[in-house]
Every structure is written in structure tokens, then in C-alpha cells.
Design a protein around this motif. Structure first.
Motif, PDB file in Angstrom:
ATOM      1  N   LEU A 105      14.372  53.079   5.520  1.00 13.75           N
ATOM      2  CA  LEU A 105      13.735  52.023   5.185  1.00 13.75           C
ATOM      3  C   LEU A 105      13.318  51.262   4.602  1.00 13.75           C
ATOM      4  CD1 LEU A 105      14.942  50.861   8.423  1.00 13.75           C
ATOM      5  CD2 LEU A 105      15.905  50.239   7.141  1.00 13.75           C
ATOM      6  N   ILE A 106      13.095  49.810   3.465  1.00  9.69           N
ATOM      7  CA  ILE A 106      12.120  49.412   2.310  1.00  9.69           C
ATOM      8  C   ILE A 106      11.709  48.924   3.342  1.00  9.69           C
ATOM      9  CG2 ILE A 106      11.998  48.146   0.865  1.00  9.69           C
ATOM     10  CD1 ILE A 106      15.207  49.317  -0.701  1.00  9.69           C
ATOM     11  N   LEU A 107      10.496  48.615   3.814  1.00  7.72           N
ATOM     12  CA  LEU A 107      10.121  48.048   4.907  1.00  7.72           C
ATOM     13  C   LEU A 107       9.070  46.327   3.451  1.00  7.72           C
ATOM     14  CD1 LEU A 107       7.982  50.133   6.596  1.00  7.72           C
ATOM     15  CD2 LEU A 107       9.879  49.830   7.195  1.00  7.72           C
ATOM     16  N   PRO A 108       8.905  45.299   3.979  1.00  4.34           N
ATOM     17  CA  PRO A 108       7.971  44.290   2.934  1.00  4.34           C
ATOM     18  C   PRO A 108       7.256  44.488   2.266  1.00  4.34           C
ATOM     19  CG  PRO A 108       8.676  43.715   5.868  1.00  4.34           C
ATOM     20  CD  PRO A 108       8.665  45.332   5.434  1.00  4.34           C
ATOM     21  N   THR A 109       6.233  45.973   2.677  1.00  5.20           N
ATOM     22  CA  THR A 109       4.819  46.783   2.511  1.00  5.20           C
ATOM     23  C   THR A 109       5.533  47.254   0.744  1.00  5.20           C
ATOM     24  OG1 THR A 109       5.005  47.779   4.129  1.00  5.20           O
ATOM     25  CG2 THR A 109       3.233  45.687   4.179  1.00  5.20           C
ATOM     26  N   HIS A 110       6.698  47.962   0.844  1.00  9.88           N
ATOM     27  CA  HIS A 110       7.159  48.633   0.022  1.00  9.88           C
ATOM     28  C   HIS A 110       7.140  47.752  -1.091  1.00  9.88           C
ATOM     29  CE1 HIS A 110       8.736  52.416   2.381  1.00  9.88           C
ATOM     30  NE2 HIS A 110       7.699  52.093   2.010  1.00  9.88           N
ATOM     31  N   ARG A 111       7.647  46.587  -1.023  1.00 12.46           N
ATOM     32  CA  ARG A 111       8.052  45.888  -2.595  1.00 12.46           C
ATOM     33  C   ARG A 111       6.830  45.081  -2.522  1.00 12.46           C
ATOM     34  NH1 ARG A 111      10.730  40.695   0.594  1.00 12.46           N
ATOM     35  NH2 ARG A 111      11.306  42.281   2.160  1.00 12.46           N
ATOM     36  N   LEU A 112       5.700  45.144  -1.403  1.00 14.79           N
ATOM     37  CA  LEU A 112       3.973  44.574  -2.152  1.00 14.79           C
ATOM     38  C   LEU A 112       4.016  45.433  -2.653  1.00 14.79           C
ATOM     39  CD1 LEU A 112       2.803  43.253   1.174  1.00 14.79           C
ATOM     40  CD2 LEU A 112       3.959  41.605  -1.197  1.00 14.79           C
ATOM     41  N   LEU A 113       3.738  46.656  -2.667  1.00 10.34           N
ATOM     42  CA  LEU A 113       3.578  47.918  -3.042  1.00 10.34           C
ATOM     43  C   LEU A 113       3.867  47.807  -5.037  1.00 10.34           C
ATOM     44  CD1 LEU A 113       2.639  50.752  -0.706  1.00 10.34           C
ATOM     45  CD2 LEU A 113       1.294  49.878  -2.099  1.00 10.34           C
ATOM     46  N   ASP A 114       5.501  48.405  -4.645  1.00  7.15           N
ATOM     47  CA  ASP A 114       5.997  47.328  -6.550  1.00  7.15           C
ATOM     48  C   ASP A 114       5.269  47.057  -6.679  1.00  7.15           C
ATOM     49  OD1 ASP A 114       8.152  48.832  -7.915  1.00  7.15           O
ATOM     50  OD2 ASP A 114       9.248  47.864  -6.786  1.00  7.15           O
ATOM     51  N   ALA A 115       4.523  45.685  -6.749  1.00  4.58           N
ATOM     52  CA  ALA A 115       4.616  44.286  -7.370  1.00  4.58           C
ATOM     53  C   ALA A 115       3.035  44.566  -7.514  1.00  4.58           C
ATOM     54  CB  ALA A 115       4.882  43.503  -6.614  1.00  4.58           C
ATOM     55  N   ALA A 116       2.369  45.475  -7.108  1.00  6.07           N
ATOM     56  CA  ALA A 116       0.986  45.501  -6.669  1.00  6.07           C
ATOM     57  C   ALA A 116       0.903  46.798  -8.348  1.00  6.07           C
ATOM     58  CB  ALA A 116       0.063  46.603  -5.909  1.00  6.07           C
ATOM     59  N   SER A 117       1.371  47.767  -8.360  1.00  2.00           N
ATOM     60  CA  SER A 117       2.133  49.133  -8.568  1.00  2.00           C
ATOM     61  C   SER A 117       2.305  48.644 -10.317  1.00  2.00           C
ATOM     62  CB  SER A 117       2.911  50.287  -7.954  1.00  2.00           C
ATOM     63  OG  SER A 117       3.262  51.001  -9.010  1.00  2.00           O
ATOM     64  N   GLU A 168      -1.167  48.035   3.311  1.00  2.49           N
ATOM     65  CA  GLU A 168      -1.985  47.376   3.003  1.00  2.49           C
ATOM     66  C   GLU A 168      -3.677  47.356   2.551  1.00  2.49           C
ATOM     67  OE1 GLU A 168      -1.688  43.012   5.058  1.00  2.49           O
ATOM     68  OE2 GLU A 168      -2.000  44.433   6.315  1.00  2.49           O
ATOM     69  N   ALA A 169      -3.808  48.838   2.852  1.00  4.41           N
ATOM     70  CA  ALA A 169      -5.195  49.277   2.882  1.00  4.41           C
ATOM     71  C   ALA A 169      -4.204  49.704   1.000  1.00  4.41           C
ATOM     72  CB  ALA A 169      -5.155  50.902   3.378  1.00  4.41           C
ATOM     73  N   MET A 170      -2.734  50.540   1.158  1.00  4.39           N
ATOM     74  CA  MET A 170      -2.663  50.494  -0.468  1.00  4.39           C
ATOM     75  C   MET A 170      -3.001  50.066  -1.223  1.00  4.39           C
ATOM     76  SD  MET A 170      -0.498  53.839   0.268  1.00  4.39           S
ATOM     77  CE  MET A 170       0.302  54.144  -1.155  1.00  4.39           C
ATOM     78  N   ILE A 171      -2.452  48.988  -1.361  1.00  2.00           N
ATOM     79  CA  ILE A 171      -2.456  47.213  -1.792  1.00  2.00           C
ATOM     80  C   ILE A 171      -3.428  46.702  -2.194  1.00  2.00           C
ATOM     81  CG2 ILE A 171      -1.533  45.238  -1.842  1.00  2.00           C
ATOM     82  CD1 ILE A 171       0.383  46.240   0.324  1.00  2.00           C
ATOM     83  N   SER A 172      -4.845  46.932  -1.594  1.00  2.00           N
ATOM     84  CA  SER A 172      -6.102  46.843  -1.644  1.00  2.00           C
ATOM     85  C   SER A 172      -6.681  47.199  -2.521  1.00  2.00           C
ATOM     86  CB  SER A 172      -6.630  46.349  -0.550  1.00  2.00           C
ATOM     87  OG  SER A 172      -7.041  47.453   0.228  1.00  2.00           O
ATOM     88  N   TYR A 174      -4.615  48.545  -5.149  1.00  2.00           N
ATOM     89  CA  TYR A 174      -5.127  47.948  -6.931  1.00  2.00           C
ATOM     90  C   TYR A 174      -5.619  47.319  -6.984  1.00  2.00           C
ATOM     91  CZ  TYR A 174      -1.102  50.930  -6.366  1.00  2.00           C
ATOM     92  OH  TYR A 174       0.144  52.007  -6.619  1.00  2.00           O
ATOM     93  N   ASP A 175      -6.145  46.984  -8.175  1.00  2.00           N
ATOM     94  CA  ASP A 175      -7.660  45.788  -8.956  1.00  2.00           C
ATOM     95  C   ASP A 175      -6.698  44.749  -8.936  1.00  2.00           C
ATOM     96  OD1 ASP A 175      -9.396  44.491  -8.732  1.00  2.00           O
ATOM     97  OD2 ASP A 175     -10.416  45.085 -10.657  1.00  2.00           O
ATOM     98  N   VAL A 176      -5.411  43.604  -8.185  1.00  2.00           N
ATOM     99  CA  VAL A 176      -4.105  42.829  -9.049  1.00  2.00           C
ATOM    100  C   VAL A 176      -4.284  41.630  -7.334  1.00  2.00           C
ATOM    101  CG1 VAL A 176      -3.346  43.961 -10.412  1.00  2.00           C
ATOM    102  CG2 VAL A 176      -2.296  44.299  -7.772  1.00  2.00           C
ATOM    103  N   ASP A 177      -4.189  40.828  -8.259  1.00  2.00           N
ATOM    104  CA  ASP A 177      -3.803  39.671  -7.455  1.00  2.00           C
ATOM    105  C   ASP A 177      -2.716  39.854  -6.830  1.00  2.00           C
ATOM    106  OD1 ASP A 177      -4.647  36.739  -5.832  1.00  2.00           O
ATOM    107  OD2 ASP A 177      -4.175  36.166  -7.471  1.00  2.00           O
ATOM    108  N   ILE A 178      -2.374  39.667  -5.228  1.00  2.00           N
ATOM    109  CA  ILE A 178      -0.841  39.843  -5.195  1.00  2.00           C
ATOM    110  C   ILE A 178      -1.242  39.201  -3.270  1.00  2.00           C
ATOM    111  CG2 ILE A 178       1.231  41.288  -3.389  1.00  2.00           C
ATOM    112  CD1 ILE A 178       1.149  41.925  -6.315  1.00  2.00           C
ATOM    113  N   GLN A 179      -0.925  37.893  -4.245  1.00  2.00           N
ATOM    114  CA  GLN A 179      -1.013  36.831  -2.739  1.00  2.00           C
ATOM    115  C   GLN A 179       0.605  37.022  -2.032  1.00  2.00           C
ATOM    116  OE1 GLN A 179      -2.556  34.737  -2.618  1.00  2.00           O
ATOM    117  NE2 GLN A 179      -3.732  34.888  -4.050  1.00  2.00           N
TER     118      GLN A 179
END
Ligand code: IMP
Length: 423
Positions: A105-117, A168-172, A174-179
Motif C-alpha cells: 500500500l502507498i500511504l499518504p506519507t509515502h507521497r509526502l516523502l516522494d515530494a520531499a526527496s 514524518e521523522a524522515m520528512i523533517s 529533508y531540509d525542504v518546505d513541504i506543507q
């Protein structure tokens, strides 16, 4: 009974959806084996145009069973949208669509991680569709993923929470601004999982094994193309799954010896969406014409596709890796009107002429060597038989067959089912 494969041989968008739809009448089961909603398979029939992302392209044929295999990654939110869009067709999906419990399953946070990466990569970005594909396959191989079958277990929401917290910890990191508003995304996700659970989950490898024993005819439908394969594509500008023939074995549980025909689909020219090397890319009027006439915009993202001449070095490589037994040439009609057509048959590489795909095909290392061939002016879109083909088109096809050493059995001259010519 053998399982036949249908694969894209370039950088995706070759027209697999159309051909699966055309071939489905010969098969009992259509099975998707890799990729996820990064794919966009477009089907056109009876004046209707429909784009599928995760659901196999056999869905419009009442008699065909459609399997989403273990190698696929599913975003329940996009899946629900696909189901909603299919409501107008009055299909009995509980009966004709089954899903592997082993699909991830693709979780919502997978999508966010993709964007952050991607955001963190700057100019080196992959050009991902940002559907969470890479992070989901990373969790699969990292043995952290959540599978469709988990949603049938009592503790799955705890598993979900643990993984989402980690993300969520992984997203933070990355030094990028993901809202984002995770609560809102999760409400949508859990609602969509409920809908997913209303469908039929199966142990797909057992299902397909029994189907083979019973003599059922199975077509495995690939997504993306061979040059986007995680191992054999233009790494790192690739997707995160094996898009080549071997991916059907791991993505469905089909034994290699049970693979039958391997149908390879290619466009009469080349396109690519996203970043990465593309030796025959055109930046002139010819490339602009291909894009305009061929309506070359991504079915999933709407991004304009990069266009260029047919690259036989790359195509030969894909034919070899996949063991292609039959070729299908798409969008022949788009090349009508060119005085001369160019076909790349070799590369100039470090001062030498080579005919295989080297490790690095960045523009600074290689330049394409072209053979020129006369074009044709006739509109192909109304043609329904090879007898109507202009001589120059026959010469183009003959040249490709000689170079690739595999017969071209279908030539497509337009998006509709009826614009498919068998040779
Ligand atoms: P991702 O798989 O969404 O991460 O994207 C990785 C690369 O594959 C990007 O260059 C995408 O544009 C490309 N890609 C992914 N899916 C498709 C497809 O269905 N057609 C064409 N390109 C694709």
C-alpha cells in the motif's frame, strides 16, 4: 498453459492500455505485475476515452478477470477515484477485479516523502510523478511495508501508525518546505481503504497457478517501459520496479518456464517524460510536430513529453533483455508528413561506433548515428489493412524488422480499438 507478457520497450507511454484492450478478447485473465498509479493506460472505444492507473486494462471486457498482482503498489485514494470513474460503465467489479494480498500500500506519507526527496534533489531530480512509488518500494525491500492483506488483520492500524510516524521523522530530515495536513490525508486514506476492502482480496500466486492448470489464458500487463526498469533502465532516472519480463515472474509468481509470447510495444518514434538522458531527443520543429500531432502529454501528470527519432540501439537492448517474440508499432500515423525520417542505428561513443547501449548514455558521452529513410504523406488513420499502406511505410517497417530480428505483428494508426492493423 503459458502466460503471455505485454511490455513497453521504451520510456513508457507506448500505448499498452490500447493493445491490452485489443488483445483481451483472446484471454481469460489480465494481470498487472508492477508499478502503481504512476502509470496511465489510455483506452479509447465507442467515442469514449478512459485512463486507468492501477486497474488492469481488461476491465471493460465482461468475460475477463483482472488481477492486481503482488508486484503492484496501490494507493487506496487513487484506486477509489478510479473505481468512482468506472461507475458510469456499470461493471461488476467485485466479480471481475481481484487484488493480491501481497501488493503493497502507498500511504499518504509515502507521497509526502516522494515530494520531499524530489525537492531536496534540486536540479538532479528524477522527474517523479510524485505518487509515492519510490518510497513505497523502498519500504517493501526494507521490509517495513504494509500490504493489502494486513488490512484484514486486527493490528494493522497500529502498524500504520508506527510507519507513518517514522515517515514524518524522515520528512523533517529533508531540509525542504513541504506543507501538509496529515489528519486530513489520513481521513481520506482510511475512507479509501474501506472501499478497497469491499473488493475481493486473493492469494494471487495460487489463483494464477490454478488458472494455468485449468488451461486459462493469461496476459500479464506491464506498466512504464524497459528503459525505466530499476536494473536495466537509465538509472537513476528510472522508476522503482522491474518493468522488464522478469518482473512478471516476481510480480505475479509465474515460473519463468511458463512464460509464452512476449509482446513488445514501441512507438514509431521515441518519447520520454521526466528527467534523464535521451540520445535522439529533438529540440526543433520535428520534435515539436511529433509532440503536437501525437498529443504527447502525460496521462497521469499532464506534463509535455520530450520527443525524438526512433532509437534502435535502445530498442534492440529492450528486445534482448525481454526476449521479445512479437513487436507492435504504435502511432505510425504521427509520422505522416515528414519528407525524411531518421532512425538511430548506432552511437558514436568515445570516438568509436557502437551498436549496444553503454553504461552511460548522457549527451556528453554519446551522439546518435542516423540512417535516413523516405517519409510518407498519406493519412494512415482511416486505413484498416496493410494493403492500404504506402510503400515508404512498408519500407520503414521492413527496415526495423531486419534490424531488430523480430516480426512487427501489429501497426497502430490511431488511438481507437478499430485503428489496429494486424500483419
Ligand atoms: P516515478 O515512478 O513516479 O517515481 O517516476 C520515475 C520516472 O519514471 C520519472 O521520469 C517518470 O516520469 C517516469 N514514469 C513513471 N511512470 C511512468 C509512465 O507510466 N509513463 C512514462 N513515464 C513514467
Amino acid at each position: 498453459m503459458a502466460v503471455d507478457l505485454l511490455l513497453g520497450l521504451q520510456w513508457g507511454d507506448e500505448g499498452k492500455g490500447k493493445i491490452v484492450d485489443v488483445l483481451t478478447k483472446n484471454y481469460n485473465i489480465i494481470a498487472r505485475f508492477q508499478g502503481g498509479p504512476n502509470a496511465g493506460h489510455t483506452l479509447e472505444f465507442d467515442g469514449i476515452k478512459h485512463v486507468l492507473h492501477t486497474i488492469p486494462s481488461g476491465i471493460f471486457h465482461e468475460d475477463a478477470m483482472n488481477v492486481v498482482g503482488n508486484g503492484v503498489v496501490i494507493d487506496p485514494v487513487i484506486f477509489k477515484r478510479e473505481l468512482d470513474n468506472l461507475k458510469q460503465f456499470d461493471l461488476d467489479l467485485v466479480k471481475t477485479l481481484v487484488i493480491s494480498r501481497k501488493a503493497h500500500l502507498i500511504l499518504p506519507t509515502h507521497r509526502l516523502l516522494d515530494a520531499a526527496s524530489e525537492a531536496s534533489k534540486g536540479k538532479a531530480k528524477i522527474g517523479s510523478t510524485l505518487k509515492g512509488i519510490g518510497p513505497t518500494y523502498m519500504d517493501k525491500t526494507g521490509r517495513n511495508g504494509i500490504r493489502v492483506g494486513d488490512t484484514e488483520m486486527n493490528n494493522w492500524q497500529e502498524k500504520y501508525r508506527a510507519l507513518a510516524n517514522k515517515h514524518e521523522a524522515m520528512i523533517s530530515f529533508y531540509d525542504v518546505d513541504i506543507q501538509y495536513d496529515l489528519k486530513e490525508l489520513e481521513a481520506e486514506f482510511f475512507d479509501a481503504v474501506k472501499v478497497l476492502k469491499s473488493l475481493t482480496f486473493i492469494d494471487s500466486e495460487e489463483y494464477l497457478y490454478q488458472a494455468q492448470k485449468q488451461g486459462k489464458k493469461i496476459l500479464a500487463e506491464g506498466a512504464q517501459g524497459s528503459l525505466l526498469d530499476i536494473d536495466f533502465g537509465t538509472y537513476p532516472y528510472v522508476t522503482s520496479s522491474n518493468t522488464t519480463a522478469a518482473g512478471a515472474c516476481t510480480g505475479l509468481g509465474v515460473a519463468p518456464g511458463n512464460i509464452g509470447e512476449v509482446f513488445g510495444i514501441f512507438k514509431a518514434y521515441t518519447t520520454r517524460v521526466g528527467s534523464g538522458p535521451f540520445p535522439t531527443e529533438l529540440f526543433d520543429n520535428d520534435g515539436e510536430t511529433m509532440g503536437r500531432v501525437g498529443n504527447e502529454f502525460g496521462a497521469t501528470t499532464g506534463r509535455p513529453r520530450r520527443c525524438g527519432w526512433l532509437d534502435l540501439v535502445a530498442l534492440r537492448y529492450a528486445v534482448q533483455i525481454n526476449g521479445v517474440t512479437q513487436l507492435m508499432m504504435m502511432k505510425g500515423d504521427v509520422l505522416s508528413g515528414f519528407d525524411t525520417l531518421k532512425i538511430c542505428t548506432a552511437y558514436k561513443y568515445k570516438g568509436e561506433t557502437i551498436e549496444h547501449l553503454p553504461y552511460n548514455i548522457e549527451a556528453e558521452n554519446i551522439s546518435p548515428i542516423y540512417t535516413e529513410i523516405s517519409g510518407w504523406k498519406e493519412d494512415l488513420t482511416k486505413m484498416r489493412s496493410v494493403d492500404e499502406f504506402p510503400t515508404a511505410l512498408n519500407e520503414y517497417i521492413d527496415f526495423l524488422e531486419k534490424q531488430l530480428e523480430v516480426p512487427i505483428k501489429i501497426v497502430s494508426v490511431g488511438p481507437d480499438r478499430t485503428q489496429t492493423i494486424h500483419r
